[in-house]
Design a protein around this motif. Structure first.
Motif, PDB file in Angstrom:
ATOM      1  N   MET A   1       0.830  -1.209   0.000  1.00 56.52           N
ATOM      2  CA  MET A   1       0.000   0.000   0.000  1.00 56.52           C
ATOM      3  C   MET A   1       0.861   1.255   0.000  1.00 56.52           C
ATOM      4  N   ARG A   2       1.898   1.254   0.823  1.00 57.83           N
ATOM      5  CA  ARG A   2       2.780   2.418   0.904  1.00 57.83           C
ATOM      6  C   ARG A   2       3.499   2.662  -0.414  1.00 57.83           C
ATOM      7  N   ASP A   3       3.976   1.590  -1.035  1.00 62.08           N
ATOM      8  CA  ASP A   3       4.670   1.749  -2.321  1.00 62.08           C
ATOM      9  C   ASP A   3       3.709   2.230  -3.414  1.00 62.08           C
ATOM     10  N   ALA A   4       2.465   1.732  -3.390  1.00 61.73           N
ATOM     11  CA  ALA A   4       1.509   2.128  -4.422  1.00 61.73           C
ATOM     12  C   ALA A   4       1.127   3.596  -4.292  1.00 61.73           C
ATOM     13  N   ILE A   5       0.855   4.051  -3.078  1.00 57.98           N
ATOM     14  CA  ILE A   5       0.420   5.440  -2.907  1.00 57.98           C
ATOM     15  C   ILE A   5       1.575   6.405  -3.134  1.00 57.98           C
ATOM     16  N   ALA A   6       2.820   5.921  -2.993  1.00 57.16           N
ATOM     17  CA  ALA A   6       3.969   6.795  -3.260  1.00 57.16           C
ATOM     18  C   ALA A   6       4.062   7.144  -4.742  1.00 57.16           C
ATOM     19  N   ARG A   7       3.488   6.314  -5.617  1.00 55.19           N
ATOM     20  CA  ARG A   7       3.537   6.597  -7.048  1.00 55.19           C
ATOM     21  C   ARG A   7       2.707   7.820  -7.427  1.00 55.19           C
ATOM     22  N   THR A   8       1.740   8.189  -6.587  1.00 59.28           N
ATOM     23  CA  THR A   8       0.940   9.369  -6.887  1.00 59.28           C
ATOM     24  C   THR A   8       1.723  10.659  -6.687  1.00 59.28           C
ATOM     25  N   GLY A   9       2.752  10.628  -5.850  1.00 58.23           N
ATOM     26  CA  GLY A   9       3.521  11.829  -5.572  1.00 58.23           C
ATOM     27  C   GLY A   9       2.783  12.844  -4.723  1.00 58.23           C
ATOM     28  N   ASP A  10       1.671  12.455  -4.101  1.00 57.13           N
ATOM     29  CA  ASP A  10       0.863  13.357  -3.274  1.00 57.13           C
ATOM     30  C   ASP A  10       1.206  13.102  -1.804  1.00 57.13           C
ATOM     31  N   ARG A  11       1.794  14.096  -1.161  1.00 50.46           N
ATOM     32  CA  ARG A  11       2.226  13.911   0.226  1.00 50.46           C
ATOM     33  C   ARG A  11       1.035  13.786   1.180  1.00 50.46           C
ATOM     34  N   ARG A  12      -0.055  14.466   0.849  1.00 51.16           N
ATOM     35  CA  ARG A  12      -1.228  14.353   1.721  1.00 51.16           C
ATOM     36  C   ARG A  12      -1.792  12.944   1.700  1.00 51.16           C
ATOM     37  N   LEU A  13      -1.870  12.348   0.533  1.00 55.43           N
ATOM     38  CA  LEU A  13      -2.341  10.975   0.448  1.00 55.43           C
ATOM     39  C   LEU A  13      -1.385  10.017   1.156  1.00 55.43           C
ATOM     40  N   GLN A  14      -0.088  10.259   1.017  1.00 59.66           N
ATOM     41  CA  GLN A  14       0.878   9.414   1.701  1.00 59.66           C
ATOM     42  C   GLN A  14       0.722   9.527   3.217  1.00 59.66           C
ATOM     43  N   ALA A  15       0.476  10.754   3.697  1.00 52.86           N
ATOM     44  CA  ALA A  15       0.273  10.923   5.134  1.00 52.86           C
ATOM     45  C   ALA A  15      -1.016  10.235   5.587  1.00 52.86           C
ATOM     46  N   ARG A  16      -2.058  10.297   4.737  1.00 54.18           N
ATOM     47  CA  ARG A  16      -3.327   9.648   5.106  1.00 54.18           C
ATOM     48  C   ARG A  16      -3.163   8.140   5.186  1.00 54.18           C
ATOM     49  N   VAL A  17      -2.435   7.559   4.244  1.00 53.61           N
ATOM     50  CA  VAL A  17      -2.171   6.123   4.312  1.00 53.61           C
ATOM     51  C   VAL A  17      -1.296   5.799   5.526  1.00 53.61           C
ATOM     52  N   GLY A  18      -0.381   6.714   5.876  1.00 54.13           N
ATOM     53  CA  GLY A  18       0.430   6.506   7.065  1.00 54.13           C
ATOM     54  C   GLY A  18      -0.411   6.471   8.330  1.00 54.13           C
ATOM     55  N   MET A  19      -1.454   7.318   8.410  1.00 56.26           N
ATOM     56  CA  MET A  19      -2.352   7.274   9.561  1.00 56.26           C
ATOM     57  C   MET A  19      -3.117   5.962   9.623  1.00 56.26           C
ATOM     58  N   PHE A  20      -3.566   5.495   8.472  1.00 51.91           N
ATOM     59  CA  PHE A  20      -4.241   4.195   8.445  1.00 51.91           C
ATOM     60  C   PHE A  20      -3.280   3.076   8.857  1.00 51.91           C
ATOM     61  N   GLU A  21      -2.042   3.186   8.421  1.00 51.23           N
ATOM     62  CA  GLU A  21      -1.033   2.186   8.793  1.00 51.23           C
ATOM     63  C   GLU A  21      -0.816   2.164  10.300  1.00 51.23           C
ATOM     64  N   ALA A  22      -0.806   3.343  10.941  1.00 51.01           N
ATOM     65  CA  ALA A  22      -0.652   3.388  12.399  1.00 51.01           C
ATOM     66  C   ALA A  22      -1.826   2.717  13.097  1.00 51.01           C
ATOM     67  N   THR A  23      -3.039   2.883  12.560  1.00 51.38           N
ATOM     68  CA  THR A  23      -4.209   2.227  13.142  1.00 51.38           C
ATOM     69  C   THR A  23      -4.102   0.707  13.024  1.00 51.38           C
TER      70      THR A  23
END
Length: 327
Positions: free
Chosen positions: A172-194
């Motif tokens: 998931m982290r590698d896939a969302i990094a392809r978008t280049g959107d830091r906000r989306l990466q941070a949002r996935v990071g919050m989900f990862e912490a959960t």
């Protein structure tokens, strides 16, 4: 068409994200920042390498590289140790990073201090560096941590399931990094912490793996697949509606993971209540509860006389049945 796919997959819930409960902070070792200062102290090897001959340049560059690599591995070992100590149930790190980091740093210092005909002195300097490294950062954890009464087979099975789930999070982290959107990466990071919070609950209570298996397997795989498809679509089109649907999907899924973590925690509370109630019943059968012998303020006899206004007056009062001098 892509929007309809995401709506059907995500439940078409675009409401405002719910308030997220505070998750436990990421464990941090108090000495985690020290290795960078040792790397900084080794910069003279790097700066002085280009003002020497070929042999001296290679030697100093190798010394700096070994010290920097050793300190990087030491920092990784401190991070692993902090995570190990924060958990009640944990496997010891598979690689003793701090030990290997100390060895690399000691070899680097020894190479940097080596001179022709003085190899013994360089070895002593490296050994002293290794000893100081171990005194400063300590040893790696060498034993697993487990809870009493928990089967090791259950712990191993839970750990294997968590490792597979970690792979889904990495994808998931590698896939969302392809978008280049830091906000989306941070949002996935919050989900990862959960999700990692659920990992900790499963580690602490491996018996609850049966109820969490769908979340660590089917649901997390679905989140991975949805993230990969969304990342490909958003990187190509920048569809804002698809992004809103994806963020709503993460909000809904995050609530489910939080609820499952809370249920596992409630299961621990229920087990504690059962153990305490069983112990109370056993003590009551043996007459050791203390309820019969405990004297509450309402059970104490009240003073019937108003003559005792002070402690001295109270001590002078005769006990029941005692004769006074007047008698």
């Amino acid at each position: 068409m892509a929007r309809s796919f995401l709506d059907s997959l995500l439940g078409n819930n675009l409401a405002d994200p719910p308030a997220r409960p505070a998750l436990p902070p990421t464990p941090r070792h108090p000495h985690e920042g020290r290795p960078k200062w040792i790397t900084f102290a080794a910069t003279p090897f790097l700066l002085g390498a280009f003002f020497q001959g070929a042999t001296g340049m290679v030697t100093d560059l190798a010394a700096f590289g070994l010290v920097a690599s050793g300190m990087w591995m030491t920092r990784e070992g401190l991070v692993a140790q902090a995570a190990f100590e924060a958990r009640r149930v944990a496997k010891r790190p598979a690689i003793p990073r701090k030990l290997f980091g100390g060895i690399l740093g000691a070899v680097g210092i020894g190479i940097g201090a080596a001179e022709p005909g003085a190899l013994a002195e360089a070895g002593l300097i490296g050994a002293a560096g290794l000893a100081l490294h171990q005194l400063s950062f300590g040893l790696d954890p060498w034993r697993d941590k487990s809870r009493d009464g928990v089967d090791s087979f259950q712990q191993d099975r839970a750990q294997r399931m968590i490792e597979e789930a970690e792979g889904h999070l990495d994808q998931m982290r590698d896939a969302i990094a392809r978008t280049g959107d830091r906000r989306l990466q941070a949002r996935v990071g919050m989900f990862e912490a959960t999700v990692r919070h659920l990992f900790d609950r499963v580690r602490d209570n491996p018996a609850g793996l049966g109820s969490a298996r769908r979340y660590l397997g089917v649901y997390l795989m679905g989140a991975r697949d949805a993230t990969i498809r969304f990342a490909d679509l958003y990187a190509a089109t920048g569809d804002v509606a698809a992004r809103q649907a994806y963020e709503g999907f993460l909000d809904d899924l995050e609530k489910d993971f939080i609820a499952r973590s809370d249920r596992l925690l409630d299961g621990d509370r229920d087990a504690l209540d059962i153990e305490m109630s069983v112990l109370r019943e056993r003590l009551a059968r043996e007459g050791l509860t203390g309820a019969a012998t405990r004297v509450t303020p309402d059970d104490r006899p009240a003073l019937q006389s108003h003559e005792a206004q002070t402690l001295d007056d109270l001590l002078k009062m005769p006990f029941p049945g005692q004769k006074t001098p007047r008698d």
